[in-house]
Design an enzyme around this catalytic site. Structure first.
Site, PDB file in Angstrom:
ATOM      1  N   CYS A  31       0.837  -1.197   0.000  1.00  0.00           N
ATOM      2  CA  CYS A  31       0.000   0.000   0.000  1.00  0.00           C
ATOM      3  C   CYS A  31       0.867   1.241   0.000  1.00  0.00           C
ATOM      4  O   CYS A  31       2.084   1.165   0.099  1.00  0.00           O
ATOM      5  CB  CYS A  31      -0.876  -0.038   1.255  1.00  0.00           C
ATOM      6  SG  CYS A  31      -1.733  -1.610   1.432  1.00  0.00           S
ATOM      7  N   LYS A  69       3.332  -1.806  -7.805  1.00  0.00           N
ATOM      8  CA  LYS A  69       4.694  -1.591  -8.296  1.00  0.00           C
ATOM      9  C   LYS A  69       5.746  -2.372  -7.515  1.00  0.00           C
ATOM     10  O   LYS A  69       6.660  -2.961  -8.090  1.00  0.00           O
ATOM     11  CB  LYS A  69       5.016  -0.098  -8.259  1.00  0.00           C
ATOM     12  CG  LYS A  69       6.366   0.274  -8.812  1.00  0.00           C
ATOM     13  CD  LYS A  69       6.459   0.024 -10.281  1.00  0.00           C
ATOM     14  CE  LYS A  69       7.779   0.316 -10.924  1.00  0.00           C
ATOM     15  NZ  LYS A  69       7.907  -0.199 -12.274  1.00  0.00           N
ATOM     16  N   HIS A  95       7.311 -29.747 -27.866  1.00  0.00           N
ATOM     17  CA  HIS A  95       7.199 -30.685 -26.731  1.00  0.00           C
ATOM     18  C   HIS A  95       5.922 -30.448 -25.930  1.00  0.00           C
ATOM     19  O   HIS A  95       5.829 -30.818 -24.758  1.00  0.00           O
ATOM     20  CB  HIS A  95       8.433 -30.568 -25.832  1.00  0.00           C
ATOM     21  CG  HIS A  95       9.716 -30.756 -26.592  1.00  0.00           C
ATOM     22  ND1 HIS A  95      10.082 -31.958 -27.139  1.00  0.00           N
ATOM     23  CD2 HIS A  95      10.674 -29.859 -26.932  1.00  0.00           C
ATOM     24  CE1 HIS A  95      11.232 -31.816 -27.772  1.00  0.00           C
ATOM     25  NE2 HIS A  95      11.616 -30.565 -27.678  1.00  0.00           N
ATOM     26  N   LYS A 151       5.136  -8.357 -20.190  1.00  0.00           N
ATOM     27  CA  LYS A 151       4.603  -6.998 -20.395  1.00  0.00           C
ATOM     28  C   LYS A 151       3.192  -7.071 -20.973  1.00  0.00           C
ATOM     29  O   LYS A 151       2.293  -6.377 -20.541  1.00  0.00           O
ATOM     30  CB  LYS A 151       5.523  -6.187 -21.324  1.00  0.00           C
ATOM     31  CG  LYS A 151       6.863  -5.818 -20.672  1.00  0.00           C
ATOM     32  CD  LYS A 151       6.766  -4.738 -19.658  1.00  0.00           C
ATOM     33  CE  LYS A 151       6.830  -5.130 -18.215  1.00  0.00           C
ATOM     34  NZ  LYS A 151       7.865  -5.904 -17.648  1.00  0.00           N
ATOM     35  N   ASN A 207       0.658  -1.031   6.223  1.00  0.00           N
ATOM     36  CA  ASN A 207       1.113  -1.651   4.980  1.00  0.00           C
ATOM     37  C   ASN A 207       1.792  -2.961   5.364  1.00  0.00           C
ATOM     38  O   ASN A 207       2.782  -2.941   6.090  1.00  0.00           O
ATOM     39  CB  ASN A 207       2.112  -0.721   4.272  1.00  0.00           C
ATOM     40  CG  ASN A 207       2.695  -1.394   3.031  1.00  0.00           C
ATOM     41  OD1 ASN A 207       2.175  -2.409   2.568  1.00  0.00           O
ATOM     42  ND2 ASN A 207       3.789  -0.851   2.525  1.00  0.00           N
ATOM     43  N   GLY A 208       1.223  -4.079   4.925  1.00  0.00           N
ATOM     44  CA  GLY A 208       1.824  -5.366   5.283  1.00  0.00           C
ATOM     45  C   GLY A 208       0.764  -6.350   5.737  1.00  0.00           C
ATOM     46  O   GLY A 208      -0.425  -6.171   5.454  1.00  0.00           O
ATOM     47  N   TRP A 229      -3.639  -1.899  -1.446  1.00  0.00           N
ATOM     48  CA  TRP A 229      -3.599  -3.089  -2.290  1.00  0.00           C
ATOM     49  C   TRP A 229      -4.071  -4.206  -1.377  1.00  0.00           C
ATOM     50  O   TRP A 229      -3.374  -4.602  -0.444  1.00  0.00           O
ATOM     51  CB  TRP A 229      -2.169  -3.373  -2.785  1.00  0.00           C
ATOM     52  CG  TRP A 229      -2.105  -4.415  -3.846  1.00  0.00           C
ATOM     53  CD1 TRP A 229      -2.250  -4.232  -5.198  1.00  0.00           C
ATOM     54  CD2 TRP A 229      -1.860  -5.826  -3.684  1.00  0.00           C
ATOM     55  NE1 TRP A 229      -2.113  -5.434  -5.865  1.00  0.00           N
ATOM     56  CE2 TRP A 229      -1.884  -6.429  -4.962  1.00  0.00           C
ATOM     57  CE3 TRP A 229      -1.627  -6.646  -2.583  1.00  0.00           C
ATOM     58  CZ2 TRP A 229      -1.691  -7.797  -5.171  1.00  0.00           C
ATOM     59  CZ3 TRP A 229      -1.444  -8.020  -2.783  1.00  0.00           C
ATOM     60  CH2 TRP A 229      -1.473  -8.569  -4.064  1.00  0.00           C
ATOM     61  N   ARG A 281       1.387   1.923  -5.924  1.00  0.00           N
ATOM     62  CA  ARG A 281       1.639   0.896  -4.912  1.00  0.00           C
ATOM     63  C   ARG A 281       0.381   0.116  -4.556  1.00  0.00           C
ATOM     64  O   ARG A 281       0.450  -0.875  -3.830  1.00  0.00           O
ATOM     65  CB  ARG A 281       2.207   1.543  -3.643  1.00  0.00           C
ATOM     66  CG  ARG A 281       3.518   2.300  -3.838  1.00  0.00           C
ATOM     67  CD  ARG A 281       3.978   2.885  -2.525  1.00  0.00           C
ATOM     68  NE  ARG A 281       4.153   1.856  -1.541  1.00  0.00           N
ATOM     69  CZ  ARG A 281       5.275   1.133  -1.419  1.00  0.00           C
ATOM     70  NH1 ARG A 281       6.286   1.375  -2.217  1.00  0.00           N
ATOM     71  NH2 ARG A 281       5.363   0.168  -0.530  1.00  0.00           N
ATOM     72  N   GLU A 341       0.808  -8.258 -18.281  1.00  0.00           N
ATOM     73  CA  GLU A 341       0.594  -7.283 -17.189  1.00  0.00           C
ATOM     74  C   GLU A 341      -0.397  -6.187 -17.554  1.00  0.00           C
ATOM     75  O   GLU A 341      -1.235  -5.802 -16.752  1.00  0.00           O
ATOM     76  CB  GLU A 341       1.915  -6.623 -16.817  1.00  0.00           C
ATOM     77  CG  GLU A 341       2.845  -7.464 -15.971  1.00  0.00           C
ATOM     78  CD  GLU A 341       4.024  -6.627 -15.491  1.00  0.00           C
ATOM     79  OE1 GLU A 341       3.963  -6.100 -14.379  1.00  0.00           O
ATOM     80  OE2 GLU A 341       4.980  -6.484 -16.266  1.00  0.00           O
ATOM     81  N   GLU A 352      10.179 -11.752 -21.189  1.00  0.00           N
ATOM     82  CA  GLU A 352       9.912 -10.372 -20.761  1.00  0.00           C
ATOM     83  C   GLU A 352       8.790  -9.737 -21.583  1.00  0.00           C
ATOM     84  O   GLU A 352       7.892  -9.094 -21.045  1.00  0.00           O
ATOM     85  CB  GLU A 352      11.184  -9.518 -20.836  1.00  0.00           C
ATOM     86  CG  GLU A 352      11.013  -8.045 -20.549  1.00  0.00           C
ATOM     87  CD  GLU A 352      10.332  -7.715 -19.227  1.00  0.00           C
ATOM     88  OE1 GLU A 352       9.889  -6.568 -19.065  1.00  0.00           O
ATOM     89  OE2 GLU A 352      10.181  -8.621 -18.379  1.00  0.00           O
TER      90      GLU A 352
HETATM   91  C1  AGP Z   1       7.337  -5.925 -13.752  1.00  0.00           C
HETATM   92  O1  AGP Z   1       6.743  -5.184 -14.727  1.00  0.00           O
HETATM   93  C2  AGP Z   1       6.538  -6.161 -12.564  1.00  0.00           C
HETATM   94  N1  AGP Z   1       6.162  -4.953 -11.972  1.00  0.00           N
HETATM   95  C3  AGP Z   1       7.160  -7.126 -11.585  1.00  0.00           C
HETATM   96  O2  AGP Z   1       7.359  -8.348 -12.222  1.00  0.00           O
HETATM   97  C4  AGP Z   1       8.498  -6.658 -10.997  1.00  0.00           C
HETATM   98  O3  AGP Z   1       9.496  -6.761 -11.940  1.00  0.00           O
HETATM   99  C5  AGP Z   1       8.847  -7.558  -9.807  1.00  0.00           C
HETATM  100  O4  AGP Z   1       7.829  -7.422  -8.851  1.00  0.00           O
HETATM  101  C6  AGP Z   1      10.205  -7.198  -9.218  1.00  0.00           C
HETATM  102  O5  AGP Z   1      10.172  -5.876  -8.778  1.00  0.00           O
HETATM  103  P1  AGP Z   1      11.540  -5.141  -8.384  1.00  0.00           P
HETATM  104  O6  AGP Z   1      12.375  -5.001  -9.616  1.00  0.00           O
HETATM  105  O7  AGP Z   1      11.079  -3.826  -7.823  1.00  0.00           O
HETATM  106  O8  AGP Z   1      12.214  -6.001  -7.346  1.00  0.00           O
END
Ligand code: AGP
Length: 585
Positions: free
Chosen positions: A2, A580, A486, A467, A96-97, A70, A27, A470, A463
């Site tokens: 959060c 994030k 396979h 993207k 937060n947590g 969150w 966040r 996401e 990667e």
């Molecule tokens: C990537 O687009 C995501 N937000 C997520 O996979 C991110 O890379 C992962 O949570 C690691 O985050 P960090 O690089 O802040 O450790």
């Protein structure tokens, strides 16, 4: 994961807190709320949904805290939004947590009327109970915080006390030093418009923050700890969207400049890291999500360029297969935020095994950088879009530079990276955007998609698929092209989009065979490649850049994901269910 933002003497606290929360929304954006001091009691406002475009209805006040959520414990409802009041309405907390021992603690507040299904609200009632024992707010909070287990950042405010109290174990908290209006927040970039002077709260520390005074105490000794003020070089402007419609597009466009900066400014750090890798018995690169794919890219760079083995490891799994770590092991941790709990725990494990820890981090002063023996900052500037782009490319740029430095060919790195910068800039031309949008128009209704790559392009396939997943919510799967036969080829049917990554290297003929195989099953074949090919239904050209040819390839994938999200009507900056930095397990 959060976002928390608090002020101690601000002429328009509700509005300032709301703006702070907007800068923290990446966040968590399930719900938000603000509480401020009123004439006789606290005034509270909370809502489900995103903040963007919201106004606060709270009356004037100069003291308060806010939260953007969150959801972890308890659904997305107004009642579960933070802040949470106690029974008297004079005390409130934001959290937060996750409070791991919430059930046990809940037994201690029998008779209190809980209004939410959250673990966080229990803390408010526990503090209320301690306050009835004639404790002041700080003492009551200290007693309660010492009973809470798990990774938590907790802040309390009380109508009758002129300070905020905060405690931290794991989840990040930063105090903004501003004479006459000290602040508290979950990260530095949210504080930048007000101050660049901050104190990072460490695990096991408590803070008492008032308008003119900041005091830090150790939870172990209850002793006062001298303030360690850091000056953050990032400017508020860097953390702003500027003329761009979305942070994701802004951050994609910043990548050539970031590569150029790293090329020029990180020589000493890269030389040093290359020496450490050379002398270590073994090197492990640990990270999560997108950062883990950067680590995997690194493995290919070091093997191909330096003939040296480095071992990528996924943060949430590293603990279960690293019993061989020792004093001669080198653990390189990659992270944009520096707050990802699985990466932090992997590093704690490595340190426990006496391994040396070097971290490549983007956020200055983050927990990971403070935990590591040595930190190399990515200097990619604030990254606000949840989908990481520029921080990924900054990590692979550093790993490529280090691999070439290890093989004594730094000039080749400079030449490859210069070509990559130019190749990436070419992708921002309006003609190329038209080309991307034409392709998006053909595939945006699809729910499944595959990205195939071989060798160095395999991590890029992972990667690019991530993207697309996401931000567009298309179920995109990145695969080593050779694995297709396979099993996964069973999923290919008429019109299934398959992206073929061909950097024009020794993998070309084999990856084009895979293109033929999916084409034969009716796939819509998309080539991200140096050369066009009759098997492609759509071709997205990229220019060669030596070992950095995967750089423009990845940027095409980032742009494709961005425009697919827009075509499907989604916000590329704040994708559903994501946040994030992942600070809970
Ligand atoms: C990537 O687009 C995501 N937000 C997520 O996979 C991110 O890379 C992962 O949570 C690691 O985050 P960090 O690089 O802040 O450790």
């Amino acid at each position: 994961m959060c976002g928390i933002f608090g002020v101690t003497k601000d002429k328009n606290a509700p509005q300032t807190i709301l703006s702070g929360l907007k800068r923290l929304e990446y966040r968590g954006y399930d719900s938000w709320g603000i509480v401020v001091k009123g004439k006789s009691r606290l005034n509270l406002e909370k809502h489900t949904g995103k903040i963007s475009g919201s106004k606060t209805v709270l009356d004037q006040s100069d003291f308060g805290i806010g939260h953007t959520r969150w959801a972890t414990h308890g659904g997305v409802t107004d009642a579960n939004a933070h802040p949470h009041l106690d029974c008297t309405g004079h005390l409130a907390v934001v959290h937060n947590g996750i409070i791991d021992n919430w059930q046990e603690l809940q037994k201690k507040i029998k008779g209190h009327k809980l209004k939410s299904q959250t673990d966080s609200e229990i803390a408010a009632h526990l503090i209320e109970k301690e306050l009835t024992k004639k404790n002041d707010l700080f003492t009551a909070f200290t007693k309660v915080f010492s009973q809470i287990h798990g990774y938590n950042a907790l802040i309390a405010i009380h109508q009758d006390f002129p300070y905020l109290v905060a405690g931290k174990t794991g989840s990040p908290l930063v105090i903004g030093i501003k004479k006459g209006n000290n602040l508290i927040a979950s990260d530095v970039s949210s504080l930048l418009p007000i101050t660049q002077d901050v104190v990072f709260l460490e695990d096991g520390q408590l803070a008492k923050v008032s308008a003119d005074k900041v005091e830090i105490y150790s939870t172990k000794t209850n002793k006062k700890i001298p303030l360690k003020i850091s000056h953050i070089s990032w400017s508020a402007k860097e953390a702003d969207k500027g003329k761009f419609p979305h942070f994701m597009l802004k951050e994609i466009r910043e990548q050539p400049k970031i590569i150029s900066e790293i090329k020029k400014s990180k020589t000493y750090e890269v030389d040093h890291l290359a020496k450490q890798i050379k002398t270590a018995d073994s090197t492990f690169v640990v990270a999560c999500g997108t950062a883990a794919y950067a680590a995997l890219s690194g493995q290919y760079f070091f093997s191909r360029i330096a003939k040296h083995q480095i071992n990528p490891a996924i943060g949430s799994e590293f603990f279960y297969h690293s019993d061989f770590l020792g004093p001669k092991s080198l653990c390189i941790a990659l992270s944009q935020s520096g707050e990802t709990i699985d990466t932090l725990q992997s590093v704690q494990h490595a340190k426990h095994k006496k391994a040396k820890v070097v971290s490549l981090v983007n956020v200055p002063g983050s927990s990971l950088s403070r935990l590591s023996d040595q930190t190399i900052l990515l200097d990619a500037g604030p990254e606000k879009a949840v989908a990481s782009t520029k921080a990924f490319l900054a990590k692979v740029t550093l790993l490529l530079l280090t691999a070439y430095t290890l093989s004594g060919e730094r000039q080749k790195a400079i030449s490859d990276l210069s070509k990559a910068e130019k190749a990436i800039k070419d992708l921002f031309a309006s003609e190329y955007t038209k080309r991307l949008k034409k392709l998006v128009n053909a595939i945006y209704k699809k729910e499944d998609l595959f990205v195939l790559g071989r060798g160095q392009s395999y991590p890029s396939a992972l990667e690019i698929a991530l993207k697309i997943k996401e931000v567009s919510y298309i179920h995109a799967e990145g695969l080593p092209a050779g694995e297709l036969k396979h099993g996964p080829i069973a999923l290919i049917e008429k019109g299934t989009p398959c992206i073929i990554l061909d950097p024009g290297d020794e993998t070309s003929s084999d990856v084009l065979s895979s293109a033929m195989e999916v084409k034969a099953r009716g796939s819509y074949v998309i080539g991200i490649s140096i050369k066009d090919n009759p098997v492609f239904d759509s071709w997205l050209p990229i220019k060669k850049a030596g070992e950095a040819t995967v750089f423009p390839m990845i940027v095409v994938g980032q742009l494709l994901a961005y425009y697919l999200a827009l075509a499907r009507g989604f916000d590329p900056d704040m994708p559903r269910n994501l946040a994030k930095s992942v600070t809970v397990k």
